[in-house]
Design a protein around this motif. Structure first.
Motif, PDB file in Angstrom:
ATOM      1  N   SER A  91      64.793  50.900  39.018  1.00  0.00           N
ATOM      2  CA  SER A  91      63.442  50.837  38.457  1.00  0.00           C
ATOM      3  C   SER A  91      62.477  51.824  39.116  1.00  0.00           C
ATOM      4  O   SER A  91      61.416  52.120  38.569  1.00  0.00           O
ATOM      5  N   LYS A  92      62.830  52.340  40.298  1.00  0.00           N
ATOM      6  CA  LYS A  92      61.981  53.350  40.944  1.00  0.00           C
ATOM      7  C   LYS A  92      62.838  54.180  41.896  1.00  0.00           C
ATOM      8  O   LYS A  92      63.660  53.639  42.634  1.00  0.00           O
ATOM      9  N   GLU A 109      64.350  51.262  44.477  1.00  0.00           N
ATOM     10  CA  GLU A 109      63.933  49.987  43.899  1.00  0.00           C
ATOM     11  C   GLU A 109      64.882  49.642  42.768  1.00  0.00           C
ATOM     12  O   GLU A 109      65.107  50.441  41.867  1.00  0.00           O
ATOM     13  N   SER A 111      65.715  46.910  39.865  1.00  0.00           N
ATOM     14  CA  SER A 111      65.187  45.783  39.073  1.00  0.00           C
ATOM     15  C   SER A 111      63.968  45.157  39.748  1.00  0.00           C
ATOM     16  O   SER A 111      63.823  43.932  39.803  1.00  0.00           O
ATOM     17  N   GLY A 112      63.094  46.018  40.265  1.00  0.00           N
ATOM     18  CA  GLY A 112      61.839  45.552  40.843  1.00  0.00           C
ATOM     19  C   GLY A 112      61.906  45.135  42.292  1.00  0.00           C
ATOM     20  O   GLY A 112      60.869  44.795  42.878  1.00  0.00           O
ATOM     21  N   GLN A 238      66.610  57.219  36.986  1.00  0.00           N
ATOM     22  CA  GLN A 238      65.519  56.334  36.628  1.00  0.00           C
ATOM     23  C   GLN A 238      65.858  55.494  35.400  1.00  0.00           C
ATOM     24  O   GLN A 238      66.298  56.010  34.372  1.00  0.00           O
ATOM     25  N   SER A 239      65.671  54.171  35.531  1.00  0.00           N
ATOM     26  CA  SER A 239      65.853  53.204  34.435  1.00  0.00           C
ATOM     27  C   SER A 239      67.301  53.079  33.968  1.00  0.00           C
ATOM     28  O   SER A 239      67.556  52.474  32.935  1.00  0.00           O
TER      29      SER A 239
END
Length: 422
Positions: A91-92, A109, A111-112, A238-239
């Motif tokens: 996620s980041k 990061e 999943s948050g 990313q993602s």
């Protein structure tokens, strides 16, 4: 004005006269005398392309690329998905190649939730919960000690809890917690029908209460054996999902090294020249430094994967050159990043500083298999000169006359352009 018959006739005659004049002019312009026609249809003169003989030094070089890296590396594996999430996603991505990693750095990061770097030799193998004991708790305390002075007790105590909360606050995340049902003994003063803090009626037996404890999930901490380190590769996207197929990051530490993967020609030249090889650093962080020597290493690597079947080819042997250099002498060494390219030049030969040099296209071989060049003087006279070629590099050659004279500035023929080939 009213047109009469005489007016119409006059107009027609004027137009006819104008047309006749134009026709006569056209045929007159196309007319040529026999001499003019012979000149125009004659074969054009051959043209000769020449260049001047240079007098300078010619250096035969072989250039190849080397890559800066560190002597130690660490692969950061992908963490498991947080509880309640089926697929872990990046996620980041807070770090780039070359960034420094120290205690408390958020590597990724997922999943948050963060992956936080701490110093330690043993990978996290379980979730640590407030109240736990063991050597892994001691490792956590020693890691926090570098940041907050946490005492090593071997028990996940209140001080460890407090300092772990500081770590998460500094990273910008809420610390993780877990809830447990804890049995408590009934107070003798309580009577049947009373209720406790949980809202449950006391029945005269043991009671339970919900207790919230601080926890450090194994997926949220990465223990690294040598800090600080540097990011040398970022595989996560990313993602995109993170999987166990490859590490999410590769970190580097230790001394700097420079090595080049060699093709057959370069490997052969360096092997042949050995310690006598003359090497120079070109474009790159080491430009201007002297090459402190090199060693050749043969390594076995996986063969190429078949693009149709996906099968990996047989292992192949690849030669690497590892170069010595003084990293401490580099300006801006703190800004170096693993993976930076450095151009290396191998000087295979040098001519004299006043060597005579011509394009290789000027050379030709006569019927006796002699190497020749052709000179053209101011009057257009051609002179053939036999030469020896002592050095070749990038389309130019050093020549020494065997028979005949040759000097700097002479016009040497490199091509004849005629009507058939021009």
């Amino acid at each position: 004005m009213r047109l009469t018959k005489s007016h119409v006739v006059s107009g027609v005659l004027a137009v006819a006269l104008l047309g006749a004049t134009a026709t006569a002019w056209y045929f007159a312009a196309q007319a040529r005398t026999p001499a003019q026609r012979a000149e125009e249809t004659a074969e054009p003169d051959d043209s000769v392309i020449t260049v001047k003989v240079d007098q300078e030094q010619l250096v035969d070089t072989l250039e190849f690329e080397a890559v800066l890296d560190r002597t130690g590396d660490f692969s950061v594996p992908a963490p498991s998905a947080p509880e309640g999430i089926e697929t872990a996603l990046a996620s980041k991505l807070p770090l780039d190649v070359g960034d420094e990693v120290k205690a408390g750095t958020v590597l990724l990061e997922v999943s948050g939730r963060p992956m936080i770097a701490l110093e330690g030799d043993v990978p996290a193998y379980r979730d640590l919960t407030e109240g736990d004991t063991g050597p892994d708790v001691e490792q956590l305390q020693l890691a926090l000690q570098q940041l907050y002075g946490t005492p090593k007790t071997g028990t996940f105590d209140s001080r460890t809890v407090s300092d772990l909360k500081k770590l998460y606050d500094h990273a910008g995340y809420d610390h993780a917690t877990t809830s447990e049902e804890v049995a408590t003994e009934e107070d003798d003063t309580e009577t049947e029908g009373d209720t406790g803090d949980t809202g449950e009626e006391n029945t005269g037996g043991a009671q339970t209460t919900t207790v919230e404890r601080v926890v450090l999930p194994a997926s949220e901490v990465v223990f690294l054996p040598d800090l600080p380190m540097q990011v040398s590769k970022v595989n996560a996207q990313q993602s995109a999902p993170v999987t166990a197929d490859e590490p999410v990051l590769v970190l580097a530490s230790g001394d700097w090294k420079l090595e080049a993967k060699l093709d057959e020609e370069t490997s052969s030249e360096l092997s042949k020249l050995g310690d006598e090889a003359e090497l120079e650093y070109g474009d790159g962080p080491l430009e201007g430094q002297e090459v402190g020597g090199f060693e050749l290493e043969v390594r076995e690597e996986a063969g190429e994967t078949d693009e149709w079947t996906g099968e990996e080819g047989e292992p192949v042997e690849v030669t690497y050159a590892v170069f010595a250099f003084d990293a401490e002498a580099l300006e801006g060494i703190e800004d170096l990043a693993p993976g930076e390219e450095q151009e290396v030049t191998l000087v295979r030969a040098r001519s004299a500083e006043d060597a005579l040099i011509v394009p290789l296209s000027a050379l030709w071989t006569d019927s006796e298999d002699r190497t020749m060049i052709t000179l053209l003087d101011e009057d257009g006279k051609e002179t053939h000169v036999q030469v020896d070629v002592t050095l070749r590099h990038e389309g130019r050659g050093v020549v020494v006359p065997v028979e005949g004279e040759l000097a700097a500035g002479d016009e040497v023929v490199i091509a004849w352009r005629d009507r058939e080939n021009g």
